[in-house]
Motif scaffolding. Structure first.
Motif, short mmCIF file in Angstrom:
data_model
loop_
_atom_site.label_atom_id
_atom_site.label_comp_id
_atom_site.label_asym_id
_atom_site.label_seq_id
_atom_site.Cartn_x
_atom_site.Cartn_y
_atom_site.Cartn_z
N SER A 190 -0.07 0.67 3.14
CA SER A 190 -1.00 -0.20 2.58
C SER A 190 -2.46 -0.41 3.17
N HIS A 191 -2.38 0.30 4.29
CA HIS A 191 -3.71 0.41 4.86
C HIS A 191 -4.58 1.42 4.34
N SER A 193 -3.64 3.02 0.84
CA SER A 193 -3.24 3.31 -0.52
C SER A 193 -3.32 1.94 -1.19
N PRO A 194 -4.06 2.06 -2.47
CA PRO A 194 -4.25 0.99 -3.19
C PRO A 194 -3.01 0.64 -4.13
N GLN A 278 -12.85 0.53 -1.30
CA GLN A 278 -11.84 0.97 -0.07
C GLN A 278 -11.87 -0.11 0.73
N LEU A 281 -9.23 -3.02 0.66
CA LEU A 281 -7.51 -2.62 1.28
C LEU A 281 -7.66 -3.16 2.77
N LYS A 297 0.52 -11.02 1.73
CA LYS A 297 1.14 -9.88 1.26
C LYS A 297 2.65 -9.72 1.68
#
Length: 332
Positions: A190-191, A193-194, A278, A281, A297
């Motif tokens: 997740s760092h 990837s959306p 970006q 994220l 999260k």
């Protein structure tokens, strides 16, 4: 809510004003901090051909960090399997496990981690071959070759040393079901990837079959974090990553610039839109802000562990980011 444990991902970032040799030396400072503060594990990512990243050889960084720490697990997050022969990966990580038993992790990724020309130089295979390559890697360890298979007679050395725990890395959920079926760990990126991690974690847990290494599923959520004493200061530090991502997108990778260079950059409206997309994220802010956002999260995904990736220009402030986060995390 019981908070899951924290871990570290390190790309060995190279900042302007520092040599690559100095950047590599800084990785040991982070490893020691993680060891002292009780982070569960530290993973090195494999990237090639990027002036801002020095982690092209995670296995060497792993050996170096493990030799200078006492308890933290050290591993690859991960080995980009298309760049490697499966047997060589097994040999390397059995060797590391033999040297540092119980402290090594083997994360496996299905991408090459670089541009097309560099991957060609690495003799990287097509991503479509990944399932076969991964099955071959596991067959060396689990004796999975049929008796009549030509590789069944290969003697893997070091012998009598098992591979460390294996984790499959994903950024879109495509690897989740595979990880579950093989009974290994799973980590979602997740760092960068959306794609939401929740559905991938659900697919992983639903398909999970217990193995010798993992009796139950274990899902790691990887997040990008910049933590500072105040929200304002954290946003200032994050400007370095804004310019870094823009230059990567523009095929002009450079060392990580200080925030002031981002302030002076003549941003176009289109470039600013890309960076804002970006940066959504990233988790940026004070310890209280960052903790609350990570908790959200965790609730969304039911992650078993959170792995933090932090890149800023100043190496001391990078250590401070991890320290501040761990201190407030430990308060519960």
């Amino acid at each position: 809510m019981t908070l899951p444990p924290l871990s570290i991902q390190d790309l060995a970032p190279i900042s302007q004003g520092y040599s690559t040799k100095e950047a590599l030396a800084k990785t040991l400072d982070l490893a020691r901090l993680g060891d002292e503060m009780g982070f569960v594990r530290l993973w090195y990512a494999e990237h090639h051909g990027m002036p801002s990243i020095a982690s092209s050889a995670p296995d060497i960084l792993i050996a170096h960090a493990a030799a200078h720490t006492r308890r933290i697990n050290i591993g690859a997050g991960g080995v980009m399997l298309p760049n490697h022969v499966p047997l060589r990966v097994v040999e390397t990580y059995r060797t590391l496990e033999g040297l540092y038993p119980g402290r090594i992790d083997l994360g496996i990724g299905r991408a090459g981690g670089s541009d097309g020309l560099t991957l060609r130089a690495l003799r990287s295979t097509n991503g479509e071959d990944f399932p076969h390559e991964f099955a071959e890697l596991l067959a060396y360890e689990r004796g999975g070759f049929p008796d009549d298979h030509p590789l069944a007679r290969v003697k893997v050395v070091p012998a009598e040393v098992p591979l460390p725990p294996i984790w499959l890395l994903g950024s879109s959920g495509a690897s989740a079901q595979m990880a579950g079926q093989y009974g290994i760990g799973y980590a979602f990126a997740s760092h960068f990837s959306p794609t939401p991690a929740g559905p991938a974690f659900d697919a992983y847990r639903h398909s999970f079959r217990p193995s010798d290494q993992f009796a139950t599923p274990h899902a790691i959520l990887c997040v990008a974090v910049i933590c500072a004493p105040t929200d304002e200061e954290a946003r200032h530090r994050s400007k370095s990553m804004e310019l870094t991502w823009l230059r990567l997108r523009s095929n002009d990778p450079q060392k990580i610039a200080p925030p002031e260079e981002s302030d002076a950059y003549p941003w176009t409206e289109q470039e600013r839109g890309f960076v804002e997309s970006q940066s959504n994220l990233w988790i940026v802010g004070s310890p209280e802000t960052v903790k609350a956002k990570i908790e959200e999260k965790v609730q969304e995904t039911n992650a078993d562990e959170v792995m933090v990736s932090t890149t800023v220009h100043d190496y001391d402030k990078r250590l401070e980011s991890y320290r501040l986060l761990k201190e407030i995390w430990d308060k519960g």
